[in-house]
Design a protein around this motif. Sequence first.
Motif, PDB file in Angstrom:
ATOM      1  N   HIS A  84      29.376  15.073 -12.076  1.00  9.62           N
ATOM      2  CA  HIS A  84      28.267  15.359 -11.137  1.00  9.62           C
ATOM      3  C   HIS A  84      27.301  16.367 -11.756  1.00  9.62           C
ATOM      4  N   HIS A  86      22.829  17.061 -12.529  1.00  6.59           N
ATOM      5  CA  HIS A  86      21.428  16.650 -12.335  1.00  6.59           C
ATOM      6  C   HIS A  86      20.641  17.185 -13.524  1.00  6.59           C
ATOM      7  N   LYS A 207      24.510   6.332  -5.696  1.00  4.11           N
ATOM      8  CA  LYS A 207      24.714   7.642  -5.072  1.00  4.11           C
ATOM      9  C   LYS A 207      24.154   7.574  -3.655  1.00  4.11           C
ATOM     10  N   HIS A 268      31.474  17.185  -3.353  1.00  4.42           N
ATOM     11  CA  HIS A 268      31.554  18.443  -2.591  1.00  4.42           C
ATOM     12  C   HIS A 268      32.796  18.433  -1.683  1.00  4.42           C
ATOM     13  N   ASP A 340      27.914  19.740 -10.303  1.00  9.74           N
ATOM     14  CA  ASP A 340      26.569  19.826  -9.705  1.00  9.74           C
ATOM     15  C   ASP A 340      25.633  20.698 -10.555  1.00  9.74           C
TER      16      ASP A 340
HETATM   17 ZN   LIG Z   1      24.336  17.050  -6.586  1.00  9.40          ZN
END
Ligand SMILES: [Zn+2]
Length: 423
Positions: A84, A86, A207, A268, A340
């Motif tokens: 995960h 970005h 996603k 998460h 993340d």
């Molecule tokens: Zn994310």
Amino acid sequence: MRILPAALAACLLSTAAPVLAETLVIHADGVIADADSAPLGRSTVTVTDGRIVSIVDGWAEVPEGAQMVHLEGKTLVPGLIDLHVHLTGDPGGDFWRGATEPAEWGVVVGAKNAEKTLKAGFTTVREAGSAQHTAFALRRGTAEGVIQGPRIVAAGPPLAIVGGHGDVSGFLPEVNEILSSGYSCTGAVECAEKARRASQNGADTIKITATGGVLSQQGRGLEAHFTDAEMKSIADTAHSLGLDVMAHAHGARGIEAAARAGIDTIEHGTYIDEAAAKVMRERGTYLIPTLMAFKGVTEGLGKGIYTPVVEEKIRAVADTAQVFMGKAHRWKVPIAFGTDAGVFDHGRNAEEFALMVGQGMSDREAFASATTVAAKVLRMENEIGRLAPGYSADIIAVEGNPLEDVTVLEDVDWVMVRGRVAD
Ligand SMILES: [Zn+2]
């Protein structure tokens, strides 16, 4: 069999002429082939044309014409996998930048972050949501070696409810409309169409933002936003196309509903409870805890980085973030590694390991979560996640033994991806 036009056939023949194999020989003082194997001592790993061809005892002689890498005092381990990230974004950006920065800027930012991520030892990442084709451009760039970076498995823009997390909110109505990615959907039929659209446009995985989110301007809570029927439609459609679905989810009922709908990974998972954990365990749904995201946003509290609506949501999840992965682990939910990155600075990905161990995972389990287990989540367990003949040469070198102290992975000395050494 199709008959090829003569010119094309000739062309195929000429490219099929033998190319000299490129061989690289690595001498190291240790090898950990995977999380379940005992560490090997001084070894030689031979890589030809991007693949591991052998791992042998001791420092073998280097064949003529081969390149040689000497890593005395270092242990070779499989390249790490972050499920995960970005890449196209950096932390702390004001939300209104969505209205001022073109998508193309994300590719520039992403090229920088891809290199940082690779040098931190991550040789494969799953891109969990980006503007339009930015992650796909990066995916090609690292695959072809045009830029340095990990192998990228990319989702592209996330499917979201209208105005929900992952769509646009916080602007004037006409601005919201212009900025929308075009991937919000309402109802099972439209959501199926958007999943197909994502596949058509290059997504490796779908996603979705199954529940409200912390960092968007919407203040509609953290529970389920898609209906059960919409999520089932997305999951069934994606699976029919051979794609998995990753669902951003915080609230317990949203997690449970997503798992029940057949979604493959919960990102998460903040408010996971026993009922949600039971469904995940039964369905084999993986939890991707992204503990670094919570750490990253908490570090930014009170500094004027976030709007009041976002600050309030960050404070609301801060305590739960300290314990939820440990609970899921005790409830035997399968857990794989994801951070993340982008919500915090890229390159800090490996700090996630200490947080996982802090909530009760063993060092060995944490190491497995970012290698063999993460490879399995990507259905690439025959390609990456371990060092063995036939596998992609995704190799990193560290000092120490991550099976005993996984935090040694925070300091990576040398990285190879697909047989290419990072400089
Ligand atoms: Zn994310």
